[in-house]
Design an enzyme around this catalytic site. Structure first.
Site, mmCIF file in Angstrom:
data_model
loop_
_atom_site.group_PDB
_atom_site.id
_atom_site.type_symbol
_atom_site.label_atom_id
_atom_site.label_comp_id
_atom_site.label_asym_id
_atom_site.label_seq_id
_atom_site.Cartn_x
_atom_site.Cartn_y
_atom_site.Cartn_z
ATOM 1 N N LYS A 13 0.833 -1.208 0.000
ATOM 2 C CA LYS A 13 0.000 0.000 0.000
ATOM 3 C C LYS A 13 0.867 1.258 0.000
ATOM 4 O O LYS A 13 0.650 2.176 -0.786
ATOM 5 C CB LYS A 13 -0.928 0.014 1.243
ATOM 6 C CG LYS A 13 -1.790 -1.219 1.382
ATOM 7 C CD LYS A 13 -2.668 -1.177 2.623
ATOM 8 C CE LYS A 13 -1.932 -1.186 3.953
ATOM 9 N NZ LYS A 13 -1.209 -2.463 4.238
ATOM 10 N N ARG A 88 -9.688 0.439 8.924
ATOM 11 C CA ARG A 88 -9.181 -0.878 9.289
ATOM 12 C C ARG A 88 -10.195 -1.690 10.067
ATOM 13 O O ARG A 88 -9.919 -2.823 10.435
ATOM 14 C CB ARG A 88 -7.955 -0.677 10.189
ATOM 15 C CG ARG A 88 -6.643 -1.028 9.520
ATOM 16 C CD ARG A 88 -5.562 -0.719 10.519
ATOM 17 N NE ARG A 88 -4.382 -1.459 10.270
ATOM 18 C CZ ARG A 88 -3.322 -0.954 9.623
ATOM 19 N NH1 ARG A 88 -3.362 0.254 9.124
ATOM 20 N NH2 ARG A 88 -2.250 -1.693 9.482
ATOM 21 N N ARG A 127 12.116 -5.141 4.565
ATOM 22 C CA ARG A 127 11.761 -3.751 4.284
ATOM 23 C C ARG A 127 12.652 -2.761 5.039
ATOM 24 O O ARG A 127 12.975 -2.950 6.205
ATOM 25 C CB ARG A 127 10.309 -3.499 4.696
ATOM 26 C CG ARG A 127 9.970 -2.004 4.706
ATOM 27 C CD ARG A 127 8.527 -1.724 4.784
ATOM 28 N NE ARG A 127 7.894 -2.194 6.005
ATOM 29 C CZ ARG A 127 6.608 -2.054 6.243
ATOM 30 N NH1 ARG A 127 5.824 -1.481 5.346
ATOM 31 N NH2 ARG A 127 6.091 -2.498 7.358
ATOM 32 N N ARG A 161 11.424 -0.940 10.712
ATOM 33 C CA ARG A 161 10.355 -0.805 11.706
ATOM 34 C C ARG A 161 10.415 -1.909 12.747
ATOM 35 O O ARG A 161 10.579 -3.069 12.404
ATOM 36 C CB ARG A 161 8.992 -0.836 11.009
ATOM 37 C CG ARG A 161 8.615 0.520 10.442
ATOM 38 C CD ARG A 161 7.415 0.496 9.557
ATOM 39 N NE ARG A 161 6.270 -0.256 10.053
ATOM 40 C CZ ARG A 161 5.112 -0.306 9.417
ATOM 41 N NH1 ARG A 161 4.946 0.372 8.287
ATOM 42 N NH2 ARG A 161 4.118 -1.013 9.887
ATOM 43 N N ARG A 172 0.133 -9.037 13.391
ATOM 44 C CA ARG A 172 -0.520 -8.026 12.527
ATOM 45 C C ARG A 172 -1.392 -8.700 11.473
ATOM 46 O O ARG A 172 -2.480 -8.219 11.157
ATOM 47 C CB ARG A 172 0.540 -7.134 11.862
ATOM 48 C CG ARG A 172 1.213 -6.174 12.846
ATOM 49 C CD ARG A 172 2.512 -5.611 12.306
ATOM 50 N NE ARG A 172 2.350 -4.854 11.092
ATOM 51 C CZ ARG A 172 3.360 -4.577 10.255
ATOM 52 N NH1 ARG A 172 4.586 -5.015 10.513
ATOM 53 N NH2 ARG A 172 3.139 -3.871 9.181
HETATM 54 P P1 AP5 Z 1 4.887 -1.594 1.754
HETATM 55 O O1 AP5 Z 1 4.482 -0.819 0.567
HETATM 56 O O2 AP5 Z 1 5.681 -0.898 2.801
HETATM 57 O O3 AP5 Z 1 3.620 -2.367 2.370
HETATM 58 P P2 AP5 Z 1 2.350 -1.807 3.139
HETATM 59 O O4 AP5 Z 1 1.153 -2.492 2.590
HETATM 60 O O5 AP5 Z 1 2.341 -0.313 3.148
HETATM 61 O O6 AP5 Z 1 2.649 -2.419 4.572
HETATM 62 P P3 AP5 Z 1 2.619 -1.758 6.023
HETATM 63 O O7 AP5 Z 1 3.419 -2.683 6.889
HETATM 64 O O8 AP5 Z 1 3.058 -0.334 6.023
HETATM 65 O O9 AP5 Z 1 1.129 -1.834 6.332
HETATM 66 P P4 AP5 Z 1 0.435 -1.912 7.663
HETATM 67 O O10 AP5 Z 1 -0.929 -1.675 7.189
HETATM 68 O O11 AP5 Z 1 0.630 -3.113 8.472
HETATM 69 O O12 AP5 Z 1 1.170 -0.805 8.564
HETATM 70 P P5 AP5 Z 1 0.742 0.660 9.044
HETATM 71 O O13 AP5 Z 1 1.943 1.495 9.042
HETATM 72 O O14 AP5 Z 1 -0.463 1.112 8.311
HETATM 73 O O15 AP5 Z 1 5.711 -2.880 1.224
HETATM 74 C C1 AP5 Z 1 6.296 -3.790 2.146
HETATM 75 C C2 AP5 Z 1 7.646 -4.290 1.583
HETATM 76 O O16 AP5 Z 1 7.413 -5.064 0.404
HETATM 77 C C3 AP5 Z 1 8.594 -3.136 1.155
HETATM 78 O O17 AP5 Z 1 9.905 -3.513 1.468
HETATM 79 C C4 AP5 Z 1 8.377 -3.030 -0.364
HETATM 80 O O18 AP5 Z 1 9.548 -2.543 -1.026
HETATM 81 C C5 AP5 Z 1 8.062 -4.474 -0.749
HETATM 82 N N1 AP5 Z 1 7.096 -4.572 -1.843
HETATM 83 C C6 AP5 Z 1 6.013 -3.771 -2.055
HETATM 84 N N2 AP5 Z 1 5.338 -4.175 -3.159
HETATM 85 C C7 AP5 Z 1 5.987 -5.270 -3.617
HETATM 86 C C8 AP5 Z 1 5.783 -6.149 -4.735
HETATM 87 N N3 AP5 Z 1 4.741 -5.971 -5.582
HETATM 88 N N4 AP5 Z 1 6.649 -7.178 -4.921
HETATM 89 C C9 AP5 Z 1 7.711 -7.364 -4.075
HETATM 90 N N5 AP5 Z 1 7.965 -6.551 -3.003
HETATM 91 C C10 AP5 Z 1 7.120 -5.515 -2.774
HETATM 92 O O19 AP5 Z 1 0.263 0.381 10.538
HETATM 93 C C11 AP5 Z 1 1.166 0.099 11.588
HETATM 94 C C12 AP5 Z 1 0.401 -0.026 12.902
HETATM 95 O O20 AP5 Z 1 -0.216 1.236 13.211
HETATM 96 C C13 AP5 Z 1 -0.749 -1.039 12.909
HETATM 97 O O21 AP5 Z 1 -0.297 -2.346 13.171
HETATM 98 C C14 AP5 Z 1 -1.636 -0.457 14.026
HETATM 99 O O22 AP5 Z 1 -1.134 -0.769 15.293
HETATM 100 C C15 AP5 Z 1 -1.510 1.039 13.820
HETATM 101 N N6 AP5 Z 1 -2.548 1.581 12.909
HETATM 102 C C16 AP5 Z 1 -2.334 2.181 11.692
HETATM 103 N N7 AP5 Z 1 -3.495 2.544 11.130
HETATM 104 C C17 AP5 Z 1 -4.474 2.170 12.002
HETATM 105 C C18 AP5 Z 1 -5.895 2.266 11.975
HETATM 106 N N8 AP5 Z 1 -6.546 2.807 10.930
HETATM 107 N N9 AP5 Z 1 -6.576 1.765 13.023
HETATM 108 C C19 AP5 Z 1 -5.953 1.221 14.075
HETATM 109 N N10 AP5 Z 1 -4.604 1.110 14.177
HETATM 110 C C20 AP5 Z 1 -3.871 1.578 13.138
#
Ligand code: AP5
Length: 222
Positions: A13, A88, A127, A161, A172
């Site tokens: 994402k 979410r 990552r 991270r 997660r």
């Molecule tokens: P990346 O693009 O970084 O993946 P992502 O989907 O953004 O993953 P996140 O880990 O950021 O998502 P998340 O939803 O768990 O975390 P968030 O920060 O929102 O890609 C990942 C890796 O793969 C990278 O190295 C990239 O280069 C590689 N890659 C990408 N595409 C690829 C492909 N096609 N092929 C190969 N490799 C690829 O949330 C963190 C925490 O915050 C949560 O756990 C929660 O505690 C809290 N939080 C955040 N939002 C909320 C909410 N709305 N409600 C409640 N708690 C929340």
């Protein structure tokens, strides 16, 4: 244009949101990044959410809805945005619809990034991100063009991270299955959900998203 990128941790994402910012002039609204910024600044909110994030659980709906509403309010009029990591839960999805309707805004596209869960632990373990601009890289799949230099801003500072450790990633993913995946039918029933193959190489995923955006969108609240 306003859209949501939906998918489990590691679906790509953030990677695709950054590309959309560059290509389409949209603003990425990542709730994860907002929370990490609060933590880095040592705010009361940052301290409150630290343990929750590090255990792979979700921060409360009340906090998240207020956070995103305040951020959308600060956008210049007419500025399109990409929601990354929000909504979410079912409550967040419903609160978002109500909030946007009140502001006279709408969602044009809701894009599910479909991935095999088995690939995600590896994706997240590899990552790292640019400390300065947030651009995301991977040890194997997406290295900076010049070793140790960010492609986007030229910074040499990168960070990994704490919640990308395999045990936390598993927690997660469980949270995603139990609380977030159930909102997919909510958007599917409205006829606004589009699905792309998040397992394809990054450029191909970007092209697939572009082809979705070239087709007419839909208003989820209208
Ligand atoms: P990346 O693009 O970084 O993946 P992502 O989907 O953004 O993953 P996140 O880990 O950021 O998502 P998340 O939803 O768990 O975390 P968030 O920060 O929102 O890609 C990942 C890796 O793969 C990278 O190295 C990239 O280069 C590689 N890659 C990408 N595409 C690829 C492909 N096609 N092929 C190969 N490799 C690829 O949330 C963190 C925490 O915050 C949560 O756990 C929660 O505690 C809290 N939080 C955040 N939002 C909320 C909410 N709305 N409600 C409640 N708690 C929340």
């Amino acid at each position: 244009m306003n859209l949501i990128l939906l998918g489990p941790p590691g679906a790509g994402k953030g990677t695709q949101a950054k590309r959309l910012e560059e290509r389409r002039g949209l603003v990425q609204l990542s709730t994860g990044d907002m929370l990490r910024a609060e933590r880095a600044s040592g705010t009361a909110l940052g301290k409150k959410v630290q343990a929750i994030m590090d255990s792979g659980q979700l921060v409360s709906d009340e906090i998240m809805v207020d956070l995103i509403a305040a951020r959308i309010d600060r956008l210049p009029k007419g500025q399109g945005f990409i929601l990354d990591g929000f909504p979410r839960t079912q409550r967040q999805a419903e609160a978002l619809d109500a909030m946007l309707a009140k502001k006279g805004l709408r969602l044009d596209y809701i894009i599910e990034m479909k991935v095999d869960e088995s690939a995600l632990v590896n994706r997240l373990a590899g990552r790292f991100s640019c400390t300065n601009c947030g651009a995301s890289y991977h040890d194997v799949h997406h290295r900076p063009k010049h070793e140790d230099v960010c492609d986007v801003c030229g910074s040499r500072d990168f960070v990994r991270r704490p919640d990308d450790r395999p045990e936390t990633v598993k927690a997660r993913l469980k949270t995603y299955r139990e609380l977030t995946a159930p909102i997919l039918p909510y958007y599917r029933a409205k006829g606004v959900l589009r699905t792309v193959d998040g397992m394809a190489p990054i450029d191909r995923v970007a092209a697939e998203i572009e082809s979705v955006l070239e087709r007419p969108g839909a208003a989820s609240n209208g």
